[in-house]
Design a protein around this motif. Structure first.
Motif, PDB file in Angstrom:
ATOM      1  N   LEU A  24      -8.964 -44.801  53.924  1.00  0.00           N
ATOM      2  CA  LEU A  24      -8.578 -43.195  54.037  1.00  0.00           C
ATOM      3  C   LEU A  24      -9.170 -42.174  52.833  1.00  0.00           C
ATOM      4  O   LEU A  24      -9.836 -41.189  53.253  1.00  0.00           O
ATOM      5  N   GLY A  25      -9.414 -42.984  51.700  1.00  0.00           N
ATOM      6  CA  GLY A  25     -10.088 -42.292  50.877  1.00  0.00           C
ATOM      7  C   GLY A  25     -11.570 -41.941  50.938  1.00  0.00           C
ATOM      8  O   GLY A  25     -12.196 -41.182  50.742  1.00  0.00           O
ATOM      9  N   ALA A  26     -12.415 -42.982  51.695  1.00  0.00           N
ATOM     10  CA  ALA A  26     -13.639 -42.893  52.023  1.00  0.00           C
ATOM     11  C   ALA A  26     -13.888 -41.883  53.177  1.00  0.00           C
ATOM     12  O   ALA A  26     -14.727 -41.169  52.931  1.00  0.00           O
ATOM     13  N   GLU A  27     -13.086 -41.795  54.082  1.00  0.00           N
ATOM     14  CA  GLU A  27     -13.051 -41.030  55.221  1.00  0.00           C
ATOM     15  C   GLU A  27     -12.810 -39.459  54.503  1.00  0.00           C
ATOM     16  O   GLU A  27     -13.416 -38.615  55.167  1.00  0.00           O
ATOM     17  N   TRP A  28     -11.990 -39.256  53.505  1.00  0.00           N
ATOM     18  CA  TRP A  28     -11.655 -37.936  53.002  1.00  0.00           C
ATOM     19  C   TRP A  28     -13.023 -37.609  52.212  1.00  0.00           C
ATOM     20  O   TRP A  28     -13.301 -36.468  52.526  1.00  0.00           O
ATOM     21  N   ALA A  29     -13.506 -38.419  51.829  1.00  0.00           N
ATOM     22  CA  ALA A  29     -14.991 -38.343  50.677  1.00  0.00           C
ATOM     23  C   ALA A  29     -15.680 -37.758  51.785  1.00  0.00           C
ATOM     24  O   ALA A  29     -16.628 -37.001  51.685  1.00  0.00           O
ATOM     25  N   ASP A  30     -16.057 -38.407  53.040  1.00  0.00           N
ATOM     26  CA  ASP A  30     -17.116 -38.239  54.145  1.00  0.00           C
ATOM     27  C   ASP A  30     -16.736 -36.855  54.410  1.00  0.00           C
ATOM     28  O   ASP A  30     -17.960 -35.942  54.499  1.00  0.00           O
ATOM     29  N   LYS A  31     -15.713 -36.471  54.911  1.00  0.00           N
ATOM     30  CA  LYS A  31     -15.396 -35.067  55.340  1.00  0.00           C
ATOM     31  C   LYS A  31     -15.784 -34.025  54.486  1.00  0.00           C
ATOM     32  O   LYS A  31     -16.309 -33.064  54.808  1.00  0.00           O
ATOM     33  N   VAL A  32     -15.171 -34.295  53.171  1.00  0.00           N
ATOM     34  CA  VAL A  32     -15.385 -33.331  52.213  1.00  0.00           C
ATOM     35  C   VAL A  32     -16.928 -32.962  51.970  1.00  0.00           C
ATOM     36  O   VAL A  32     -17.484 -31.984  51.630  1.00  0.00           O
ATOM     37  N   THR A  33     -17.757 -34.313  51.732  1.00  0.00           N
ATOM     38  CA  THR A  33     -19.116 -34.312  51.370  1.00  0.00           C
ATOM     39  C   THR A  33     -19.738 -33.334  52.589  1.00  0.00           C
ATOM     40  O   THR A  33     -20.953 -32.375  52.239  1.00  0.00           O
ATOM     41  N   ARG A  37     -22.306 -29.777  52.333  1.00  0.00           N
ATOM     42  CA  ARG A  37     -23.571 -29.486  52.899  1.00  0.00           C
ATOM     43  C   ARG A  37     -24.650 -30.358  51.769  1.00  0.00           C
ATOM     44  O   ARG A  37     -25.697 -29.676  51.565  1.00  0.00           O
ATOM     45  N   GLY A  38     -24.291 -31.184  51.256  1.00  0.00           N
ATOM     46  CA  GLY A  38     -25.004 -32.212  50.345  1.00  0.00           C
ATOM     47  C   GLY A  38     -25.245 -31.375  48.767  1.00  0.00           C
ATOM     48  O   GLY A  38     -25.955 -31.989  48.000  1.00  0.00           O
ATOM     49  N   VAL A  40     -23.261 -31.690  46.454  1.00  0.00           N
ATOM     50  CA  VAL A  40     -22.592 -32.550  45.641  1.00  0.00           C
ATOM     51  C   VAL A  40     -22.711 -33.961  46.276  1.00  0.00           C
ATOM     52  O   VAL A  40     -22.320 -33.911  47.478  1.00  0.00           O
ATOM     53  N   SER A  41     -23.248 -34.931  45.476  1.00  0.00           N
ATOM     54  CA  SER A  41     -23.417 -36.344  45.965  1.00  0.00           C
ATOM     55  C   SER A  41     -22.248 -36.847  46.298  1.00  0.00           C
ATOM     56  O   SER A  41     -20.977 -36.334  46.085  1.00  0.00           O
ATOM     57  N   ARG A  42     -22.275 -37.726  47.405  1.00  0.00           N
ATOM     58  CA  ARG A  42     -21.023 -38.361  48.080  1.00  0.00           C
ATOM     59  C   ARG A  42     -20.196 -39.108  46.782  1.00  0.00           C
ATOM     60  O   ARG A  42     -19.078 -39.241  46.903  1.00  0.00           O
ATOM     61  N   ALA A  43     -21.277 -39.887  45.935  1.00  0.00           N
ATOM     62  CA  ALA A  43     -20.791 -40.691  44.890  1.00  0.00           C
ATOM     63  C   ALA A  43     -19.822 -39.989  44.104  1.00  0.00           C
ATOM     64  O   ALA A  43     -18.842 -40.192  43.746  1.00  0.00           O
ATOM     65  N   GLU A  44     -20.337 -38.533  43.837  1.00  0.00           N
ATOM     66  CA  GLU A  44     -19.186 -37.703  42.920  1.00  0.00           C
ATOM     67  C   GLU A  44     -18.498 -37.250  43.601  1.00  0.00           C
ATOM     68  O   GLU A  44     -17.108 -37.092  43.038  1.00  0.00           O
ATOM     69  N   VAL A  45     -18.398 -37.082  45.007  1.00  0.00           N
ATOM     70  CA  VAL A  45     -17.209 -36.601  45.766  1.00  0.00           C
ATOM     71  C   VAL A  45     -16.056 -37.469  45.902  1.00  0.00           C
ATOM     72  O   VAL A  45     -14.954 -37.376  45.647  1.00  0.00           O
ATOM     73  N   GLN A  88     -18.282 -23.484  38.839  1.00  0.00           N
ATOM     74  CA  GLN A  88     -19.894 -23.471  38.272  1.00  0.00           C
ATOM     75  C   GLN A  88     -21.062 -23.687  39.200  1.00  0.00           C
ATOM     76  O   GLN A  88     -22.077 -23.387  38.831  1.00  0.00           O
ATOM     77  N   LEU A  89     -20.819 -24.520  40.320  1.00  0.00           N
ATOM     78  CA  LEU A  89     -21.785 -24.767  41.248  1.00  0.00           C
ATOM     79  C   LEU A  89     -21.779 -23.544  42.308  1.00  0.00           C
ATOM     80  O   LEU A  89     -22.839 -23.814  43.229  1.00  0.00           O
ATOM     81  N   GLY A  90     -21.047 -22.608  42.119  1.00  0.00           N
ATOM     82  CA  GLY A  90     -21.289 -21.762  43.066  1.00  0.00           C
ATOM     83  C   GLY A  90     -20.482 -21.609  44.447  1.00  0.00           C
ATOM     84  O   GLY A  90     -20.838 -20.876  45.384  1.00  0.00           O
ATOM     85  N   PHE A  91     -19.675 -22.725  44.661  1.00  0.00           N
ATOM     86  CA  PHE A  91     -19.171 -22.763  46.014  1.00  0.00           C
ATOM     87  C   PHE A  91     -18.024 -21.480  46.272  1.00  0.00           C
ATOM     88  O   PHE A  91     -17.409 -21.014  45.280  1.00  0.00           O
ATOM     89  N   SER A  92     -17.852 -21.357  47.442  1.00  0.00           N
ATOM     90  CA  SER A  92     -16.733 -20.320  47.877  1.00  0.00           C
ATOM     91  C   SER A  92     -15.395 -20.716  47.691  1.00  0.00           C
ATOM     92  O   SER A  92     -15.210 -22.023  47.519  1.00  0.00           O
ATOM     93  N   PRO A  93     -14.335 -19.918  47.847  1.00  0.00           N
ATOM     94  CA  PRO A  93     -12.966 -20.492  47.703  1.00  0.00           C
ATOM     95  C   PRO A  93     -12.729 -21.408  48.779  1.00  0.00           C
ATOM     96  O   PRO A  93     -12.004 -22.367  48.688  1.00  0.00           O
ATOM     97  N   SER A  94     -13.213 -20.973  50.102  1.00  0.00           N
ATOM     98  CA  SER A  94     -12.863 -21.749  51.337  1.00  0.00           C
ATOM     99  C   SER A  94     -13.608 -23.144  51.342  1.00  0.00           C
ATOM    100  O   SER A  94     -12.942 -24.124  51.721  1.00  0.00           O
ATOM    101  N   GLU A  95     -14.678 -23.208  50.388  1.00  0.00           N
ATOM    102  CA  GLU A  95     -15.348 -24.555  50.287  1.00  0.00           C
ATOM    103  C   GLU A  95     -14.583 -25.376  49.401  1.00  0.00           C
ATOM    104  O   GLU A  95     -14.841 -26.559  49.570  1.00  0.00           O
ATOM    105  N   THR A  96     -14.076 -24.680  48.282  1.00  0.00           N
ATOM    106  CA  THR A  96     -13.053 -25.416  47.413  1.00  0.00           C
ATOM    107  C   THR A  96     -12.102 -26.002  48.042  1.00  0.00           C
ATOM    108  O   THR A  96     -11.570 -27.139  47.898  1.00  0.00           O
TER     109      THR A  96
END
Length: 286
Positions: A24-33, A37-38, A40-45, A88-96
Motif C-alpha cells: 500500500l505504501g508503494a502504491e501510494w508513493a507511485d500515485k503521488v509521484t 510529474r517527476g 520530486v523523485s520517487r525515492a524522496e516521495v 518551497q518547490l513551487g507546487f500548488s495547493p491541490s498538488e500538495t
C-alpha cells in the motif's frame, strides 16, 4: 447496519493498512509521484509517505480517529514538513493536498463488501479529510512566509546604499516609497552612516514616479532620523513635475536642501565637507 465502536474501527483500519502495508505504501508513493510529474523523485516521495504511513498506523493504535488530537501530533508534524518542502518547490495547493487524499483511492482496492470495511473506510476518509485540510493550511502559512521573505529581500535589493565619497553616502530610490520601505531605507541609511563614519547623505528620488504628501512625510522622517545621528541630508532628483506637485500640495521641506540632480547634490555635499572646486573643474563636470 450496526455502528462499529471507535476502538473497533481503529483496530479494523490498522488491520486493513497492515495486511498489505509495504504494498500500500508503494502504491501510494507511485500515485503521488505521478501527480507531481517527476518534480520530486520517487525515492524522496516514498521516504516521506512511508514515515507518514507508519506514524498514521501508530496513531490509529491509540483508538482515536480525530486528526487534531494529540495522538496524531507526529503525523501533523510530518505533514507540516512535507507542506514546507512542497511550497518551497513551487507546487500548488491541490498538488500538495493530493499527497494525502490519494491514500483513499489506494485503500479502496483492499475493501470487501462487508459493512465493517465500509464503515471503517468512511471514518478513515473523514480522518484523511481533516489531515488534508491541515496540510493545506500548513502549506498556505509556509507560502505566506516565503512571499513575505521574498518581498523583504526585493525591498532590500531595491534600496541600495552606496558610498559616493569619503564621508558621503547616497541612497538612490526607485519605485513607490511606502511606510514599510521607508523603514528599510531609514535602517540601511543609518547603519551605513555608522559603518562608513559619514556625515553627509544624499537621498536621490529620480526614480520615484510621484511624490505626494505621504511620500514627503516618509522622506522627512528619514532626514530627521539622520539628523539625530549627526548627519545632514540632501534630497536630489526634484524634477519640474515633482516640484510643481510639491508646491500644489503645500508640502514644506523646511531647511532641508533639495537639488535637481544627483550631481548637484554631490557637489553641494562635497562643498559642505570642505572639498573645493575650481571653476574649470565645475565647468568640466557639467
Amino acid at each position: 447496519m450496526c455502528a462499529v465502536p471507535g476502538e473497533n474501527v481503529s483496530s479494523h483500519l490498522i488491520a486493513l493498512l497492515s495486511v498489505r502495508g509495504e504494498d500500500l505504501g508503494a502504491e501510494w508513493a507511485d500515485k503521488v509521484t505521478g501527480s507531481l510529474r517527476g518534480r520530486v523523485s520517487r525515492a524522496e516521495v516514498h521516504r516521506e509517505l512511508q514515515e507518514i504511513y507508519t506514524a498514521l498506523v501508530s496513531a490509529l493504535g491509540s483508538g482515536s480517529l480525530d486528526g487534531n488530537s494529540e495522538a496524531f501530533a507526529e503525523v501533523r508534524a510530518l505533514l507540516s514538513e512535507m507542506s514546507r518542502n512542497r511550497a518551497q518547490l513551487g507546487f500548488s495547493p491541490s498538488e500538495t493536498a493530493v499527497s494525502v487524499f490519494s491514500l483513499k483511492e489506494v485503500l479502496e482496492a483492499t475493501l470487501s463488501a462487508e459493512d465493517s470495511d465500509l464503515q471503517a473506510y468512511l471514518k478513515f476518509s473523514r480522518l484523511l479529510d481533516t489531515l488534508g485540510l491541515f496540510l493545506v493550511e500548513a502549506y498556505t502559512r509556509t507560502r505566506e512566509e516565503l512571499i513575505s521573505a521574498q518581498a523583504e529581500q526585493l525591498m532590500e535589493l531595491s534600496t541600495p546604499v552606496v558610498k559616493l565619497w569619503d564621508g558621503i553616502i547616497g541612497v538612490p530610490l526607485v519605485g513607490t516609497l511606502d511606510s514599510a520601505r521607508t523603514m528599510v531605507v531609514m535602517e540601511k541609511m543609518l547603519q551605513a552612516l555608522i559603518d562608513t563614519g559619514s556625515e553627509q547623505a544624499i537621498i536621490d528620488i529620480t526614480g520615484v514616479p510621484a511624490v505626494d504628501t505621504e511620500v514627503a512625510q516618509h522622506l522627512l522622517k528619514t532626514v530627521v532620523a539622520a539628523r539625530l545621528m549627526g548627519a545632514e541630508c540632501t534630497i536630489s532628483g526634484i524634477r519640474p513635475q515633482i516640484a510643481q506637485t510639491i508646491v500644489a500640495l503645500g508640502i514644506e521641506f523646511g531647511d532641508i536642501v533639495t537639488k535637481a540632480t544627483l550631481a548637484d547634490a554631490l557637489r553641494h555635499a562635497l562643498s559642505r565637507s570642505g572639498v573645493s572646486f575650481s571653476r574649470t573643474a565645475q565647468a568640466g563636470s557639467r
